[in-house]
Design a protein around this motif. Structure first.
Motif, mmCIF file in Angstrom:
data_model
loop_
_atom_site.group_PDB
_atom_site.id
_atom_site.type_symbol
_atom_site.label_atom_id
_atom_site.label_comp_id
_atom_site.label_asym_id
_atom_site.label_seq_id
_atom_site.Cartn_x
_atom_site.Cartn_y
_atom_site.Cartn_z
ATOM 1 N N THR A 68 2.719 -1.231 -10.283
ATOM 2 C CA THR A 68 1.711 -1.321 -9.227
ATOM 3 C C THR A 68 1.201 0.034 -8.745
ATOM 4 O O THR A 68 0.432 0.099 -7.782
ATOM 5 C CB THR A 68 2.246 -2.119 -8.029
ATOM 6 O OG1 THR A 68 3.487 -1.545 -7.578
ATOM 7 C CG2 THR A 68 2.468 -3.578 -8.398
ATOM 8 N N THR A 69 1.616 1.104 -9.414
ATOM 9 C CA THR A 69 1.050 2.417 -9.110
ATOM 10 C C THR A 69 0.311 3.007 -10.310
ATOM 11 O O THR A 69 -0.042 4.183 -10.317
ATOM 12 C CB THR A 69 2.150 3.407 -8.646
ATOM 13 O OG1 THR A 69 3.211 3.457 -9.601
ATOM 14 C CG2 THR A 69 2.711 2.997 -7.304
ATOM 15 N N ILE A 70 0.046 2.176 -11.337
ATOM 16 C CA ILE A 70 -0.717 2.631 -12.494
ATOM 17 C C ILE A 70 -2.157 2.951 -12.071
ATOM 18 O O ILE A 70 -2.847 2.105 -11.501
ATOM 19 C CB ILE A 70 -0.750 1.562 -13.603
ATOM 20 C CG1 ILE A 70 0.641 1.335 -14.197
ATOM 21 C CG2 ILE A 70 -1.721 1.966 -14.713
ATOM 22 C CD1 ILE A 70 0.709 0.176 -15.179
ATOM 23 N N GLY A 71 -2.582 4.162 -12.333
ATOM 24 C CA GLY A 71 -3.977 4.545 -12.155
ATOM 25 C C GLY A 71 -4.580 4.225 -10.799
ATOM 26 O O GLY A 71 -5.767 3.905 -10.709
ATOM 27 N N VAL A 72 -3.766 4.317 -9.736
ATOM 28 C CA VAL A 72 -4.291 3.951 -8.414
ATOM 29 C C VAL A 72 -5.356 4.946 -7.945
ATOM 30 O O VAL A 72 -5.336 6.127 -8.307
ATOM 31 C CB VAL A 72 -3.167 3.871 -7.358
ATOM 32 C CG1 VAL A 72 -2.221 2.737 -7.678
ATOM 33 C CG2 VAL A 72 -2.425 5.189 -7.229
ATOM 34 N N LYS A 73 -6.252 4.450 -7.137
ATOM 35 C CA LYS A 73 -7.276 5.283 -6.507
ATOM 36 C C LYS A 73 -6.896 5.430 -5.040
ATOM 37 O O LYS A 73 -6.599 4.452 -4.365
ATOM 38 C CB LYS A 73 -8.646 4.632 -6.665
ATOM 39 C CG LYS A 73 -9.082 4.555 -8.126
ATOM 40 C CD LYS A 73 -10.302 3.696 -8.309
ATOM 41 C CE LYS A 73 -10.726 3.695 -9.779
ATOM 42 N NZ LYS A 73 -9.690 3.123 -10.672
ATOM 43 N N THR A 74 -6.891 6.658 -4.561
ATOM 44 C CA THR A 74 -6.496 6.922 -3.180
ATOM 45 C C THR A 74 -7.443 7.949 -2.565
ATOM 46 O O THR A 74 -8.313 8.496 -3.239
ATOM 47 C CB THR A 74 -5.050 7.475 -3.118
ATOM 48 O OG1 THR A 74 -4.980 8.676 -3.897
ATOM 49 C CG2 THR A 74 -4.048 6.465 -3.654
ATOM 50 N N GLY A 75 -7.253 8.220 -1.294
ATOM 51 C CA GLY A 75 -8.058 9.235 -0.623
ATOM 52 C C GLY A 75 -9.526 8.865 -0.574
ATOM 53 O O GLY A 75 -9.904 7.839 -0.019
ATOM 54 N N ASP A 76 -10.368 9.704 -1.200
ATOM 55 C CA ASP A 76 -11.813 9.474 -1.203
ATOM 56 C C ASP A 76 -12.290 8.729 -2.445
ATOM 57 O O ASP A 76 -13.489 8.511 -2.614
ATOM 58 C CB ASP A 76 -12.552 10.823 -1.117
ATOM 59 C CG ASP A 76 -12.295 11.540 0.196
ATOM 60 O OD1 ASP A 76 -12.099 10.838 1.209
ATOM 61 O OD2 ASP A 76 -12.282 12.783 0.202
ATOM 62 N N GLU A 77 -11.382 8.334 -3.307
ATOM 63 C CA GLU A 77 -11.759 7.604 -4.516
ATOM 64 C C GLU A 77 -12.092 6.158 -4.179
ATOM 65 O O GLU A 77 -11.515 5.568 -3.273
ATOM 66 C CB GLU A 77 -10.629 7.639 -5.537
ATOM 67 C CG GLU A 77 -10.244 9.039 -6.006
ATOM 68 C CD GLU A 77 -9.047 9.003 -6.932
ATOM 69 O OE1 GLU A 77 -9.221 9.313 -8.126
ATOM 70 O OE2 GLU A 77 -7.947 8.663 -6.468
ATOM 71 N N GLY A 78 -12.990 5.560 -4.934
ATOM 72 C CA GLY A 78 -13.286 4.154 -4.751
ATOM 73 C C GLY A 78 -13.785 3.833 -3.359
ATOM 74 O O GLY A 78 -14.436 4.656 -2.704
ATOM 75 N N GLU A 79 -13.457 2.639 -2.878
ATOM 76 C CA GLU A 79 -13.912 2.165 -1.577
ATOM 77 C C GLU A 79 -12.965 1.084 -1.058
ATOM 78 O O GLU A 79 -12.048 0.666 -1.770
ATOM 79 C CB GLU A 79 -15.326 1.590 -1.690
ATOM 80 C CG GLU A 79 -15.404 0.355 -2.595
ATOM 81 C CD GLU A 79 -16.813 -0.209 -2.727
ATOM 82 O OE1 GLU A 79 -17.751 0.409 -2.197
ATOM 83 O OE2 GLU A 79 -16.962 -1.281 -3.353
#
Length: 329
Positions: free
Chosen positions: A308-319
């Motif tokens: 469940t932490t594969i390729g996660v987007k965090t911070g300002d990534e994604g929405e």
């Protein structure tokens, strides 16, 4: 989910906090435990209630939620890209057309948007719901960090090069898992998700063939013959495409180590299941897991966290999507 649904009881948590802490803080951008403690303190409770309420009316929900998180995380990372609707999105690929559990995620999202608008990502809801599905069916309740953000890309052509197929060989599975930063150990442990859930007849039909009289016969000798006969009765050639078979013929509604006990008696439903026992690289681990459920539960916590932490987007990534089925743009 009905608002105010009763929270289901969870078994005692099984966690390896030191390992979880190291893995969580190593994620790019960083995920955190209790990420929503200030911004939406009831977030995890709301997701839990959604899983409980939906499962009480449809016992197949836990298995569907586990399959959903796998298919989401293996393509574009754990960013809810599988939730997006539209022409040529991941959902449109035939491998994903039988994926279920979307309504559970959307139910939780509606409540969260009402209470904490623009705060909790669909990606976090998917991960939390799968975590809760395991606990609901008797498995370990583990802590997982949150703070994932939702992706904005979902393309059908990205599905097949990334997900696993039930007919895969061991080397093919190892390759796919390795590409996602998952080890051989993780492969064996996460395959234990097949201890709950169901499968369509077509997903294991390659283990049989049609004889000259038009009947199914077993061609995969790694499958127990009595179990194979039961499968042929449940899935005759005339069976509707909607016919489902339990992944685990013994305790299909319980998350336990029965899956591994099935494997050692040659009752793995898929060719990819049986491969775990026949391959010398994994046979010993399968046998150990069949003997020790606590070992499976402890190992599940570690491997599920990595999944469940594969390729996660965090911070300002994604929405943070307002609706899981569409981007905000």
């Amino acid at each position: 989910m009905e608002k105010g649904a009763t929270v289901f009881p969870f078994p005692v948590a099984v966690s390896c906090l030191f390992i979880i802490f190291i893995l969580a803080t190593s994620v790019s951008g960083s995920l955190f435990f209790n990420f929503y403690a200030a911004s939406c303190p009831t977030a995890e409770l709301i997701v839990r209630n959604s899983v409980s309420s939906s499962s009480s009316s449809d016992p197949s929900i836990p298995g569907k939620l586990l399959r959903l998180v796998f298919h989401d995380c293996f393509v574009e990372g754990c960013d809810a890209s599988l939730m997006l609707l539209g022409n040529n999105t991941e959902q449109s690929d035939p491998a994903n057309r039988s994926i279920g559990g979307f309504s559970v995620i959307e139910s939780a999202k509606r409540v969260l948007e009402f209470l904490c608008p623009g705060t909790v990502s669909c990606a976090d809801i998917i991960a939390l719901a799968a975590r809760d599905a395991v606990a609901l069916t008797g498995g370990p309740m583990i802590q997982i960090p949150t703070g994932r953000r939702d992706g904005m890309v979902s393309v059908a052509s990205n599905v097949r090069p990334n997900i696993l197929d039930t007919s895969f060989t061991m080397d093919q599975m190892i390759n796919r898992f390795s590409n996602k930063g998952l080890s051989l150990f993780d492969l064996v442990i996460l395959s234990g998700a097949h201890t709950i859930g169901t499968a369509h007849c077509s997903s294991f039909r390659d283990r049989f063939q049609q004889d000259s009289k038009g009947k199914l016969t077993l061609i995969d000798k790694s499958l127990d013959s009595r179990y194979a006969n039961e499968l042929m009765k449940e899935c005759p050639l005339s069976a509707s495409p909607s016919v489902l078979v339990n992944n685990d013929p013994e305790t299909s509604m319980v998350f336990d180590n029965q899956y591994y006990r099935n494997l050692v008696t040659n009752k793995g439903l898929f060719q990819s299941d049986s491969a775990l026992l026949s391959d010398n690289r994994t046979r010993r681990l399968v046998e150990d897991l069949a003997k020790d459920q606590q070992f499976f539960f402890q190992s599940w916590g570690q491997s599920f966290l990595k999944l469940t932490t594969i390729g996660v987007k965090t911070g300002d990534e994604g929405e943070i999507r307002s609706f899981c089925a569409s981007t905000n743009a």
